[in-house]
Design an enzyme around this catalytic site. Sequence first.
Site, mmCIF file in Angstrom:
data_model
loop_
_atom_site.group_PDB
_atom_site.id
_atom_site.type_symbol
_atom_site.label_atom_id
_atom_site.label_comp_id
_atom_site.label_asym_id
_atom_site.label_seq_id
_atom_site.Cartn_x
_atom_site.Cartn_y
_atom_site.Cartn_z
ATOM 1 N N SER A 94 0.823 -1.202 0.000
ATOM 2 C CA SER A 94 0.000 0.000 0.000
ATOM 3 C C SER A 94 0.867 1.266 0.000
ATOM 4 C CB SER A 94 -0.963 -0.045 1.184
ATOM 5 O OG SER A 94 -1.968 0.932 1.069
ATOM 6 N N ASP A 218 -10.116 -5.230 -4.269
ATOM 7 C CA ASP A 218 -9.574 -4.123 -3.476
ATOM 8 C C ASP A 218 -10.421 -2.870 -3.671
ATOM 9 O OD1 ASP A 218 -7.977 -2.195 -2.197
ATOM 10 O OD2 ASP A 218 -6.111 -3.153 -2.845
ATOM 11 N N HIS A 246 -8.035 -5.437 -0.179
ATOM 12 C CA HIS A 246 -6.776 -4.705 -0.016
ATOM 13 C C HIS A 246 -5.733 -5.527 0.733
ATOM 14 C CE1 HIS A 246 -4.291 -1.185 -0.084
ATOM 15 N NE2 HIS A 246 -4.271 -1.049 1.230
#
Length: 267
Positions: A94, A218, A246
């Site tokens: 991320s 996601d 995610h």
Amino acid sequence: MNVQPNVRIAVEDINPAGGKTILLLHGWPLNRNMFEYQLHLLPKYDYRCVLMDLRGFGDSDRPSDGYRYNQLARDVNAVVRSLGLTQFTLAGFSLGGAVALRYLSLFPGAPVEKLCLFSAAAPAFIQKYGSPHGMTKMQVDELIRQASSDRPQLIEEFAGLLFAQPHSDAMFSWIKGLCLQASGIATVQTAIAMRDEDLRSDLRKITVPTGIFHGRQDQFCPFAFAQELNRSIANSQLFAFDHSAHGVCYDELDSFNERLVEFLQQK
């Protein structure tokens, strides 16, 4: 480890005698402990695993500034230089994926031999001209407002976005606990950085073999991010996970770990 005169970064070095090295960068607003279920595996393949808490997160110091991508990348470089890392794999989840990309762009001579991007918040986290995917600026502004006024509720909602598969209540509590260890300042300031930064011009500087690991479900960093990264990074492979959100390294844990090792072992 000091990366600036008054900023100490927490670093963990697991299996330091390993023949190969991987440096893992966590995501927003987590910390290095998010990689627990990779640390069971990678040392078995002779990997030295180096983990760091980005400034403001986990056990690192919590300065009032320094949360733009350039400074976070300089922090990574200070750790690399201090440990004398050479020919290592750089992996980021991320926000950590975005920082990894900026690090390679800012330090083109860095001794990175492979790059792994897990659910990366890149190339641009919000919708921009020519990059129509992701949240709107207004949505991220609301996220920042919530982080500034009711961070526990924001963390509750974020934890819900991590998973597409059933997980125990204890797993949710653990994830939320990791997120709540972050400083409020870092949570807000890195969210501002994600909103404002744009990595599209950095991507052409990425020349190392790159594995892109991303869940099709996601909702925080949509799968279209991974497709754009795959198109823009010349020497890249896309590993899609049909049943993951995610938290791609949790939803399909065994498959994720298997494909990560597969990529790492490629010549």
